[in-house]
Write an enzyme that holds these catalytic residues in place. Sequence first.
Site, short mmCIF file in Angstrom:
data_model
loop_
_atom_site.label_atom_id
_atom_site.label_comp_id
_atom_site.label_asym_id
_atom_site.label_seq_id
_atom_site.Cartn_x
_atom_site.Cartn_y
_atom_site.Cartn_z
N SER A 249 6.76 4.04 3.89
CA SER A 249 6.60 5.31 4.62
C SER A 249 6.98 5.20 6.09
O SER A 249 7.27 6.21 6.72
CB SER A 249 5.17 5.81 4.47
OG SER A 249 4.25 4.97 5.13
N SER A 250 7.00 3.97 6.64
CA SER A 250 7.40 3.83 8.05
C SER A 250 8.88 4.14 8.25
O SER A 250 9.31 4.33 9.40
CB SER A 250 7.10 2.40 8.52
OG SER A 250 7.74 1.48 7.68
N THR B 37 0.85 4.93 2.74
CA THR B 37 -0.28 5.41 3.54
C THR B 37 -0.08 5.23 5.04
O THR B 37 -0.79 5.84 5.83
CB THR B 37 -1.57 4.68 3.13
OG1 THR B 37 -1.39 3.27 3.32
CG2 THR B 37 -1.93 4.98 1.69
N ASP B 38 0.90 4.38 5.44
CA ASP B 38 1.04 4.08 6.87
C ASP B 38 1.33 5.33 7.70
O ASP B 38 0.88 5.45 8.84
CB ASP B 38 2.13 3.03 7.11
CG ASP B 38 1.71 1.65 6.62
OD1 ASP B 38 0.53 1.48 6.28
OD2 ASP B 38 2.58 0.76 6.58
N THR C 122 3.28 1.90 -1.33
CA THR C 122 2.61 0.87 -2.13
C THR C 122 2.33 1.32 -3.56
O THR C 122 2.37 0.52 -4.50
CB THR C 122 1.28 0.47 -1.43
OG1 THR C 122 1.62 -0.20 -0.22
CG2 THR C 122 0.42 -0.42 -2.28
N1 ASP Z 1 3.41 -0.08 3.91
C1 ASP Z 1 3.07 0.90 2.92
C2 ASP Z 1 3.72 2.24 3.30
O1 ASP Z 1 3.20 2.94 4.13
C3 ASP Z 1 1.63 1.03 2.80
C4 ASP Z 1 1.17 1.95 1.70
O2 ASP Z 1 1.90 2.51 0.93
O3 ASP Z 1 -0.02 2.12 1.63
O4 ASP Z 1 4.72 2.56 2.73
#
Ligand code: ASP
Length: 182
Positions: A48-49, A79-80, A12
């Site tokens: 990140s997933s 953050t995921d 993000t």
């Molecule tokens: N969906 C995003 C990710 O993990 C969420 C984030 O960056 O906070 O890539």
Amino acid sequence: MARVTVFTLGGTISARGGDAARMSGREVLAELGGDHDIVLHDFRRVPSSTLTHADLAALAAEIRTTVAAGSGAVVVQGTDTLEETAFLLDLLCTTERPVVVTGAMRRPDLPGADGPANLAAALAVAADPACRDLGVLVVMADEIHAARHARKTHTTSVATFASPGTGPLGHVVEGAPRILFR
Ligand code: ASP
């Protein structure tokens, strides 16, 4: 200020206008402004997933080389899966140099975007000799967490990262890291 190597992986913090328009590592750093002794590795540009074990093994190898050359390291990602990356790096990168993982909950084009503040705090921790020998760290919302304990506890809150049971190792207070316990 000590040298810090920044690895940008996407997430993000780099998603200005949504996932389709992923920013480069240089653009992410530009949001920060100011002068820093930074070496940039535009490592991946993904949510990140979708990071794979191979991605993280390659990242760990690069970080080991980086810290052996005397640099601190900051990993910037979504953050995921941030807590999983931090935990794995903590196992794979044994070093006294600070290795810090950070990201953002709000996109850079939204009011109150937390990416630049999180990145600035992560750089301050990675460059500070007082933050050595703490293992891999998660720095978000001016809190410094041990990788072993850090968890994403909320889907949208900027204060989502916590260390249930222990609390953070310290805080970043107006740009200065303060370690409370080791
Ligand atoms: N969906 C995003 C990710 O993990 C969420 C984030 O960056 O906070 O890539």
